[in-house]
Design a protein around this motif. Structure first.
Motif, PDB file in Angstrom:
ATOM      1  N   GLY A  60      20.525 -29.427  16.752  1.00 37.76           N
ATOM      2  CA  GLY A  60      20.407 -28.178  16.508  1.00 37.76           C
ATOM      3  C   GLY A  60      19.589 -27.236  17.900  1.00 37.76           C
ATOM      4  N   ALA A  61      18.636 -27.863  18.291  1.00 38.09           N
ATOM      5  CA  ALA A  61      17.656 -27.253  19.246  1.00 38.09           C
ATOM      6  C   ALA A  61      18.732 -26.951  20.542  1.00 38.09           C
ATOM      7  CB  ALA A  61      16.486 -28.290  19.608  1.00 38.09           C
ATOM      8  N   LEU A  62      19.628 -27.822  20.545  1.00 35.38           N
ATOM      9  CA  LEU A  62      20.477 -27.790  21.812  1.00 35.38           C
ATOM     10  C   LEU A  62      21.505 -26.339  21.492  1.00 35.38           C
ATOM     11  CD1 LEU A  62      21.557 -28.939  24.644  1.00 35.38           C
ATOM     12  CD2 LEU A  62      22.915 -30.575  23.350  1.00 35.38           C
ATOM     13  N   GLY A  63      21.676 -25.840  20.352  1.00 30.89           N
ATOM     14  CA  GLY A  63      22.450 -24.967  20.188  1.00 30.89           C
ATOM     15  C   GLY A  63      24.060 -25.349  19.690  1.00 30.89           C
ATOM     16  N   VAL A  64      24.434 -26.720  19.422  1.00 33.53           N
ATOM     17  CA  VAL A  64      25.795 -27.020  19.265  1.00 33.53           C
ATOM     18  C   VAL A  64      26.302 -26.904  17.866  1.00 33.53           C
ATOM     19  CG1 VAL A  64      25.660 -28.174  21.338  1.00 33.53           C
ATOM     20  CG2 VAL A  64      25.306 -29.491  19.275  1.00 33.53           C
ATOM     21  N   LEU A  65      25.221 -26.845  16.993  1.00 36.77           N
ATOM     22  CA  LEU A  65      25.557 -26.917  15.733  1.00 36.77           C
ATOM     23  C   LEU A  65      26.286 -25.580  14.861  1.00 36.77           C
ATOM     24  CD1 LEU A  65      22.826 -29.025  13.999  1.00 36.77           C
ATOM     25  CD2 LEU A  65      24.993 -29.793  15.048  1.00 36.77           C
ATOM     26  N   GLY A  66      27.547 -25.539  14.691  1.00 34.30           N
ATOM     27  CA  GLY A  66      28.254 -24.274  14.339  1.00 34.30           C
ATOM     28  C   GLY A  66      28.403 -23.211  15.548  1.00 34.30           C
ATOM     29  N   MET A  67      28.320 -23.695  16.693  1.00 39.25           N
ATOM     30  CA  MET A  67      27.991 -22.970  17.974  1.00 39.25           C
ATOM     31  C   MET A  67      29.114 -21.993  18.093  1.00 39.25           C
ATOM     32  SD  MET A  67      28.990 -25.983  20.965  1.00 39.25           S
ATOM     33  CE  MET A  67      29.043 -24.909  22.277  1.00 39.25           C
ATOM     34  N   HIS A  68      30.399 -22.259  17.441  1.00 39.57           N
ATOM     35  CA  HIS A  68      31.531 -21.268  17.830  1.00 39.57           C
ATOM     36  C   HIS A  68      31.588 -20.392  16.570  1.00 39.57           C
ATOM     37  CE1 HIS A  68      32.498 -24.495  14.868  1.00 39.57           C
ATOM     38  NE2 HIS A  68      33.703 -24.017  14.580  1.00 39.57           N
ATOM     39  N   LEU A  69      30.696 -20.161  15.652  1.00 41.39           N
ATOM     40  CA  LEU A  69      30.224 -19.181  14.769  1.00 41.39           C
ATOM     41  C   LEU A  69      29.567 -18.109  15.264  1.00 41.39           C
ATOM     42  CD1 LEU A  69      29.901 -21.429  11.646  1.00 41.39           C
ATOM     43  CD2 LEU A  69      32.043 -20.482  12.591  1.00 41.39           C
ATOM     44  N   THR A  70      29.586 -16.912  14.400  1.00 41.77           N
ATOM     45  CA  THR A  70      28.798 -15.741  14.853  1.00 41.77           C
ATOM     46  C   THR A  70      27.786 -15.590  13.845  1.00 41.77           C
ATOM     47  OG1 THR A  70      30.488 -14.360  14.067  1.00 41.77           O
ATOM     48  CG2 THR A  70      30.395 -14.864  16.499  1.00 41.77           C
ATOM     49  N   GLY A  71      26.450 -15.079  14.121  1.00 46.66           N
ATOM     50  CA  GLY A  71      25.522 -14.578  12.908  1.00 46.66           C
ATOM     51  C   GLY A  71      24.835 -15.920  12.528  1.00 46.66           C
ATOM     52  N   TYR A  72      23.907 -15.587  11.615  1.00 43.65           N
ATOM     53  CA  TYR A  72      23.087 -16.560  10.880  1.00 43.65           C
ATOM     54  C   TYR A  72      22.457 -17.695  11.832  1.00 43.65           C
ATOM     55  CZ  TYR A  72      26.247 -14.560   7.491  1.00 43.65           C
ATOM     56  OH  TYR A  72      26.848 -13.682   6.760  1.00 43.65           O
ATOM     57  N   GLY A  73      22.078 -17.304  12.981  1.00 44.36           N
ATOM     58  CA  GLY A  73      21.342 -18.003  14.015  1.00 44.36           C
ATOM     59  C   GLY A  73      22.476 -19.017  14.878  1.00 44.36           C
ATOM     60  N   CYS A  74      23.822 -18.734  14.688  1.00 45.93           N
ATOM     61  CA  CYS A  74      24.822 -19.533  15.512  1.00 45.93           C
ATOM     62  C   CYS A  74      24.922 -18.622  16.793  1.00 45.93           C
ATOM     63  CB  CYS A  74      26.046 -19.597  14.744  1.00 45.93           C
ATOM     64  SG  CYS A  74      25.905 -20.381  12.990  1.00 45.93           S
ATOM     65  N   ALA A  75      25.447 -19.964  17.870  1.00 43.36           N
ATOM     66  CA  ALA A  75      25.394 -19.141  19.209  1.00 43.36           C
ATOM     67  C   ALA A  75      26.708 -18.370  19.501  1.00 43.36           C
ATOM     68  CB  ALA A  75      25.624 -20.529  20.054  1.00 43.36           C
ATOM     69  N   GLY A  76      27.608 -18.616  18.823  1.00 44.84           N
ATOM     70  CA  GLY A  76      28.951 -17.558  19.030  1.00 44.84           C
ATOM     71  C   GLY A  76      29.733 -17.811  20.280  1.00 44.84           C
ATOM     72  N   THR A  77      29.907 -18.921  20.615  1.00 45.15           N
ATOM     73  CA  THR A  77      30.338 -19.229  21.951  1.00 45.15           C
ATOM     74  C   THR A  77      31.872 -19.198  21.777  1.00 45.15           C
ATOM     75  OG1 THR A  77      30.587 -21.681  21.306  1.00 45.15           O
ATOM     76  CG2 THR A  77      28.484 -21.165  22.320  1.00 45.15           C
ATOM     77  N   SER A  78      32.559 -19.351  22.677  1.00 45.97           N
ATOM     78  CA  SER A  78      33.954 -19.497  22.812  1.00 45.97           C
ATOM     79  C   SER A  78      34.449 -20.811  22.523  1.00 45.97           C
ATOM     80  CB  SER A  78      34.649 -19.316  24.394  1.00 45.97           C
ATOM     81  OG  SER A  78      34.295 -20.394  25.202  1.00 45.97           O
ATOM     82  N   ALA A  79      35.867 -20.853  21.975  1.00 48.11           N
ATOM     83  CA  ALA A  79      36.467 -22.240  21.358  1.00 48.11           C
ATOM     84  C   ALA A  79      36.580 -23.095  22.597  1.00 48.11           C
ATOM     85  CB  ALA A  79      38.017 -21.827  20.975  1.00 48.11           C
ATOM     86  N   THR A  80      36.810 -22.688  23.815  1.00 42.71           N
ATOM     87  CA  THR A  80      36.547 -23.621  24.837  1.00 42.71           C
ATOM     88  C   THR A  80      35.502 -24.190  25.034  1.00 42.71           C
ATOM     89  OG1 THR A  80      38.221 -22.107  26.088  1.00 42.71           O
ATOM     90  CG2 THR A  80      37.261 -23.799  27.325  1.00 42.71           C
ATOM     91  N   GLN A  81      34.305 -23.391  24.975  1.00 44.47           N
ATOM     92  CA  GLN A  81      32.846 -23.884  25.167  1.00 44.47           C
ATOM     93  C   GLN A  81      32.626 -24.847  24.163  1.00 44.47           C
ATOM     94  OE1 GLN A  81      31.139 -20.224  25.013  1.00 44.47           O
ATOM     95  NE2 GLN A  81      30.518 -20.235  27.374  1.00 44.47           N
ATOM     96  N   TYR A  82      33.129 -24.706  23.027  1.00 47.17           N
ATOM     97  CA  TYR A  82      32.733 -25.919  21.690  1.00 47.17           C
ATOM     98  C   TYR A  82      33.578 -27.118  21.954  1.00 47.17           C
ATOM     99  CZ  TYR A  82      33.637 -27.966  17.356  1.00 47.17           C
ATOM    100  OH  TYR A  82      33.296 -28.829  16.165  1.00 47.17           O
ATOM    101  N   GLY A  83      34.969 -26.870  22.473  1.00 50.43           N
ATOM    102  CA  GLY A  83      35.615 -28.146  22.955  1.00 50.43           C
ATOM    103  C   GLY A  83      35.002 -28.972  23.831  1.00 50.43           C
ATOM    104  N   LEU A  84      34.404 -28.272  24.898  1.00 51.35           N
ATOM    105  CA  LEU A  84      33.950 -28.929  26.130  1.00 51.35           C
ATOM    106  C   LEU A  84      32.625 -29.931  25.409  1.00 51.35           C
ATOM    107  CD1 LEU A  84      34.019 -26.557  28.834  1.00 51.35           C
ATOM    108  CD2 LEU A  84      35.119 -28.609  28.991  1.00 51.35           C
ATOM    109  N   THR A  85      31.832 -29.313  24.399  1.00 50.92           N
ATOM    110  CA  THR A  85      30.873 -29.676  23.748  1.00 50.92           C
ATOM    111  C   THR A  85      31.262 -31.108  23.083  1.00 50.92           C
ATOM    112  OG1 THR A  85      29.531 -27.777  23.751  1.00 50.92           O
ATOM    113  CG2 THR A  85      29.115 -29.426  21.896  1.00 50.92           C
ATOM    114  N   CYS A  86      32.402 -30.863  22.364  1.00 51.49           N
ATOM    115  CA  CYS A  86      33.132 -32.043  21.635  1.00 51.49           C
ATOM    116  C   CYS A  86      33.270 -33.081  22.559  1.00 51.49           C
ATOM    117  CB  CYS A  86      34.283 -31.753  20.928  1.00 51.49           C
ATOM    118  SG  CYS A  86      34.050 -30.595  19.518  1.00 51.49           S
ATOM    119  N   LEU A  87      33.838 -32.756  23.831  1.00 50.99           N
ATOM    120  CA  LEU A  87      34.428 -33.757  24.769  1.00 50.99           C
ATOM    121  C   LEU A  87      33.004 -34.722  25.107  1.00 50.99           C
ATOM    122  CD1 LEU A  87      36.821 -33.460  27.456  1.00 50.99           C
ATOM    123  CD2 LEU A  87      34.761 -34.476  28.055  1.00 50.99           C
TER     124      LEU A  87
END
Length: 391
Positions: A60-87
């Motif tokens: 959570g501190a790294l910002g990857v939990l729900g990172m592709h969502l917007t609002g509510y403390g979520c990072a609002g990243t792109s799908a590509t950034q989320y995919g690279l995180t999963c990799l």
């Protein structure tokens, strides 16, 4: 850059990424390799993660939990950034990527898209930081690929809802603070945000697993669990609700599987260059080079497919059948890469001193969950022919 990394990116796929995408990938890789990789073989061997709640807070501190969502403390990243995180997370272990996928793409996404605003405010900010953990209850003991036949039920009782039933193979189940539960009602299948502290709710870990051992997997029991009216997802009815969430999670798997593949390929390449037989490195033999070349080809194609689907998702043009295409291909090919890598390592390939057998075991589960090979095959077949062969 590590020469092995350079060798594996033979096609120059890095050139297709933006600076921001590479920066997020680097941040996740650095944390995962420093904080998780040194411990994960021990977790796998013991079948338990040391302090899973602490790990979730770090993620959570790294910002990857729900990172592709917007609002509510979520990072609002792109799908590509989320995919690279999963990799990068699955390059360490599929179980760690599963924790993040279930938290963000199943539990958080379900609440973000379908729950009341009050429920979102209650849970999502704390889930984004890892203070609260979520799980997603769809699969049942007798109903895996056919969720429409689920037996878990919810009935109205005055202004409340009362839930009864069982869910199984639930990641994060016994450590979760909130469970997204899908149940049959007189109005069709509906979703509920269930605090795990509610009377009548219980979760028990599933033991004797030989795969995803560095992941919490549980059975959920609901015995007259009473919830207020606001716990139900107000609009969504039927399987459209859970399937929309599964599509999000499957997208992460398309990328994640390539992380396990990359780590196995890198391990095999490094080992083959250092291991000598008959007076020369194993990497110098033609059959070994054929294996390395074949693994390289499938890894490169898998990442290209994942990146193509991510660009479509960012553009809002990604279709569910395309996610099935990616999930079916990439997990299947990642598993084959791991199996081939194991042969290069010989007897060392079955030792947890190397990650290959662990990745191979984990991918046997990834091949099945979020839709089996058979189900994704039929999704693709229906998209091609227009004919439904599920029944």
């Amino acid at each position: 850059m590590d020469p092995i990394d350079v060798a594996i990116d033979l096609a120059g796929l890095d050139d297709l990424l933006t600076d921001d995408e590479r920066d997020i990938r680097t941040a996740v890789r650095t944390m995962a390799q420093a904080r998780i990789a040194p411990h994960v073989a021990g977790w796998f061997e013991r079948g338990a993660v040391d302090d899973p709640r602490g790990l979730t807070r770090e993620l959570g501190a790294l910002g990857v939990l729900g990172m592709h969502l917007t609002g509510y403390g979520c990072a609002g990243t792109s799908a590509t950034q989320y995919g690279l995180t999963c990799l990068e997370l699955e390059a360490v272990d599929s179980g760690v990527r599963s924790l993040v996928s279930v938290q963000g793409s199943l539990a958080m996404y379900a609440l973000w898209r379908h729950a009341t605003e009050e429920t979102r405010q209650e849970w999502l900010p704390r889930m984004a930081t890892g203070e609260a953990i979520g799980c997603f209850g769809l699969t049942e003991p007798d109903h895996g690929s056919d969720p429409a036949a689920m037996r878990t039920s919810a009935r109205r009782s005055g202004g409340d809802w009362v839930l009864n039933g069982r869910k199984t193979w639930i990641t994060n189940g016994s450590i979760a603070d909130v469970a997204v539960i899908w149940a049959r009602t007189d109005e069709g299948i509906r979703g509920f945000a269930v605090p795990t502290s509610a009377p009548g709710f219980a979760a028990h870990d599933i033991g004797h697993k030989m795969s995803l051992r560095a992941s919490v997997t549980s059975e959920l029991l609901l015995d007259d669990v009473r919830l207020p009216a606001g716990a139900v997802f107000p609009e969504v009815r039927g399987l459209a609700g859970p399937l929309s969430c599964l599509n999000e999670a499957r997208f992460g798997i398309v990328w994640g599987a390539m992380g396990a593949a990359r780590d196995s390929l890198a391990t095999a390449l490094r080992y083959s260059l250092s291991r000598e037989q008959f007076g020369r490195p194993v990497a110098g033999f033609q059959l070994t080079q054929q294996k390395l070349a074949d693994m390289q080809l499938e890894y490169t194609k898998g990442v290209l497919l994942a990146l193509h689907l991510a660009r479509r998702k960012d553009a809002g043009t990604l279709r569910p059948a395309q996610v099935s295409l990616g999930k079916l291909n990439n997990v299947r090919q990642a598993l084959e890469i791991c199996r081939t890598a194991r042969t290069i390592l010989g007897a060392s390939g079955i030792s947890l001193e190397y990650p290959v057998i662990r990745h191979m075991d984990n991918l046997e589960s990834v091949l099945t969950y979020e839709g089996t090979v058979e189900m994704h095959t039929l999704v693709i077949g229906k998209a091609m022919t227009g004919l439904d062969a599920f029944r």
